[in-house]
Scaffold this active site. Structure first.
Site, PDB file in Angstrom:
ATOM      1  N   HIS A  53       0.835  -1.202   0.000  1.00 17.64           N
ATOM      2  CA  HIS A  53       0.000   0.000   0.000  1.00 17.64           C
ATOM      3  C   HIS A  53       0.871   1.254   0.000  1.00 17.64           C
ATOM      4  O   HIS A  53       0.644   2.181  -0.786  1.00 17.64           O
ATOM      5  CB  HIS A  53      -0.905  -0.010   1.232  1.00 17.64           C
ATOM      6  CG  HIS A  53      -1.682   1.252   1.424  1.00 17.64           C
ATOM      7  ND1 HIS A  53      -2.908   1.462   0.853  1.00 17.64           N
ATOM      8  CD2 HIS A  53      -1.386   2.387   2.113  1.00 17.64           C
ATOM      9  CE1 HIS A  53      -3.347   2.674   1.184  1.00 17.64           C
ATOM     10  NE2 HIS A  53      -2.444   3.263   1.949  1.00 17.64           N
ATOM     11  N   GLU A  54       1.881   1.291   0.880  1.00 19.84           N
ATOM     12  CA  GLU A  54       2.754   2.463   0.969  1.00 19.84           C
ATOM     13  C   GLU A  54       3.560   2.655  -0.309  1.00 19.84           C
ATOM     14  O   GLU A  54       3.687   3.780  -0.817  1.00 19.84           O
ATOM     15  CB  GLU A  54       3.700   2.319   2.171  1.00 19.84           C
ATOM     16  CG  GLU A  54       2.994   2.236   3.511  1.00 19.84           C
ATOM     17  CD  GLU A  54       2.156   3.471   3.797  1.00 19.84           C
ATOM     18  OE1 GLU A  54       2.518   4.570   3.358  1.00 19.84           O
ATOM     19  OE2 GLU A  54       1.094   3.320   4.455  1.00 19.84           O
ATOM     20  N   HIS A  80       1.733   4.228  -3.256  1.00 17.12           N
ATOM     21  CA  HIS A  80       1.700   5.696  -3.305  1.00 17.12           C
ATOM     22  C   HIS A  80       2.915   6.233  -4.059  1.00 17.12           C
ATOM     23  O   HIS A  80       2.806   7.170  -4.851  1.00 17.12           O
ATOM     24  CB  HIS A  80       1.686   6.275  -1.878  1.00 17.12           C
ATOM     25  CG  HIS A  80       0.365   6.129  -1.180  1.00 17.12           C
ATOM     26  ND1 HIS A  80      -0.807   6.588  -1.722  1.00 17.12           N
ATOM     27  CD2 HIS A  80       0.046   5.590   0.022  1.00 17.12           C
ATOM     28  CE1 HIS A  80      -1.806   6.345  -0.887  1.00 17.12           C
ATOM     29  NE2 HIS A  80      -1.319   5.722   0.172  1.00 17.12           N
TER      30      HIS A  80
END
Length: 415
Positions: free
Chosen positions: A335-336, A339
């Site tokens: 998820h990180e 980004h």
């Protein structure tokens, strides 16, 4: 007829009183609106007592109930702390707390031999006193949140001594950064001429980039211990995932967050080809200090398969064990890193700097308006620091709320 008479009375007020009244009105309007939204959310926490169908496959009822009760307590705490903050801010404005603190700062400077011409020195004393006041008034709330709410729900790992030592250290480190940066910013504004807003913006840009660069290497280690993630399957899988999206990973660290809380987190930092990933030890089932403590308390030797353990010890570890399995850790990191891959980090930096430049430009337009200072009790002087405070915190408050709302929507969308 009464309504029009009221409007006429408002417009007959001086500009200073209209400005002051508008600031208070907007502040309470935002507070009441946010309180209404929080109350509506709290109703959801109270009435939703069963796991929603959408979460039925990934969350058991016990975990859901713990989360629900935790959020209920957090929402109650947020209501009372938010009410206190709003009342405190209102009383400070109504009773002239800001000009009083400025005069007090001037008296302290006078005792040290610095007259009114040393405005930057007085500004630094003002900042020191203001942050000290904020730290002291916020301390009871922080203590209650840590040792009542977090303790009640099993998240707090701190002792009172560690908490106080940590708070003092944070205050000192904050002053070591805040005071020099503020003095340089005020000096740049003073000598910058008509285009000071450009130089001030460039200065804040450089400072923000430097702080982001050095934070994890030099500031964060003052509070937590960082160690390289040991060689093993998890590190290999992280490196493979990073390579698959061309993420320029150089190091992976584990930070000992378990000495404060059992909450988990992960983040990455660094510029260009020097990216680093930081994992909280509470995120890692294999490396969590909390799990090692459980084993030591139980007289267990660290064991991967659990064979030979008594049923009592197995139950204890099952109920209290912290952290995620490797595939879950990779999901969090995915998820990180997503980004980064989609350019959200760079876009946010660009947008925030555009916003910062706009704010400094508008500050340059408004700083000469005496009525802004008079509205907040400064009748005989127009200190630059006070101008920054009035304009950025109060005059820009509608704009800041709009930006904050946009950021919240963006986070929800990108999540």
């Amino acid at each position: 007829m009464g309504m029009w008479a009221s409007l006429d009375a408002v417009w007959e007020m001086s500009a200073e009183k209209r400005i002051f009244g508008a600031v208070l009105l907007f502040s309470w309007t935002v507070y009441l609106w946010e309180t209404f939204l929080a109350r509506r959310q709290r109703r959801i926490y109270k009435t939703t007592t069963h796991v929603p169908l959408e979460l039925g496959q990934i969350m058991d009822s016990e975990t859901f109930e713990k989360s629900r009760l935790y959020q209920l307590d957090k929402s109650t705490f947020s209501f009372w702390s938010g009410l206190y903050s709003e009342v405190e801010g209102t009383l400070i404005l109504l009773f002239g707390g800001i000009p009083y603190l400025w005069r007090l700062s001037g008296r302290f400077c006078g005792y040290a031999g610095f007259g009114p011409e040393y405005e930057i020195t007085q500004s630094l004393v003002f900042l020191l006193l203001a942050t000290l006041f904020s730290a002291l008034t916020g301390l009871p709330w922080s203590l209650y949140n840590t040792f009542v709410i977090e303790e009640k729900h099993g998240f707090n790992q701190q002792t009172l001594g560690f908490f106080m030592k940590d708070a003092i250290k944070k205050f000192i480190v904050t002053q070591c950064i805040l005071l020099p940066v503020s003095s340089l910013l005020l000096y740049i504004i003073k000598i910058g001429g008509d285009y000071f807003f450009i130089y001030a913006w460039l200065f804040t840009l450089v400072v923000s980039l430097v702080l982001v660069t050095i934070y994890a290497d030099y500031i964060a280690p003052l509070f937590d211990k960082f160690t390289p993630l040991p060689e093993g399957k998890l590190k290999q899988e992280i490196e493979i995932m990073a390579k698959s999206i061309d993420f320029p990973l150089t190091k992976v660290y584990v930070v000992q967050g378990s000495k404060r809380s059992s909450h988990s987190n992960a983040y990455f930092y660094g510029f260009f080809k020097n990216k680093r990933i930081v994992l909280f030890d509470t995120l890692l089932e294999e490396y969590s200090v909390l799990n090692k403590d459980i084993q030591e308390e139980s007289g267990m030797e660290p064991c991967n398969d659990g064979e030979g353990d008594s049923e009592e010890i197995k139950a204890k570890v099952k109920n209290k064990k912290q952290g995620c399995k490797n595939e879950e850790v990779l999901a969090v990191l995915g998820h990180e890193l997503g980004h980064w891959k989609l350019g959200h980090t760079v876009k946010n930096i660009i947008i925030s700097q555009m916003n910062s430049f706009l704010c400094f430009f508008l500050f340059a337009v408004l700083i000469g308006r005496k009525e802004l200072f008079v509205a907040f009790g400064f009748y005989d002087s127009q200190p630059t620091l006070i101008g920054l405070l009035i304009i950025f915190q109060f005059i820009f408050s509608p704009y800041n709320e709009r930006i904050a709302c946009g950021n919240m929507i963006e986070k929800v969308y990108f999540a």
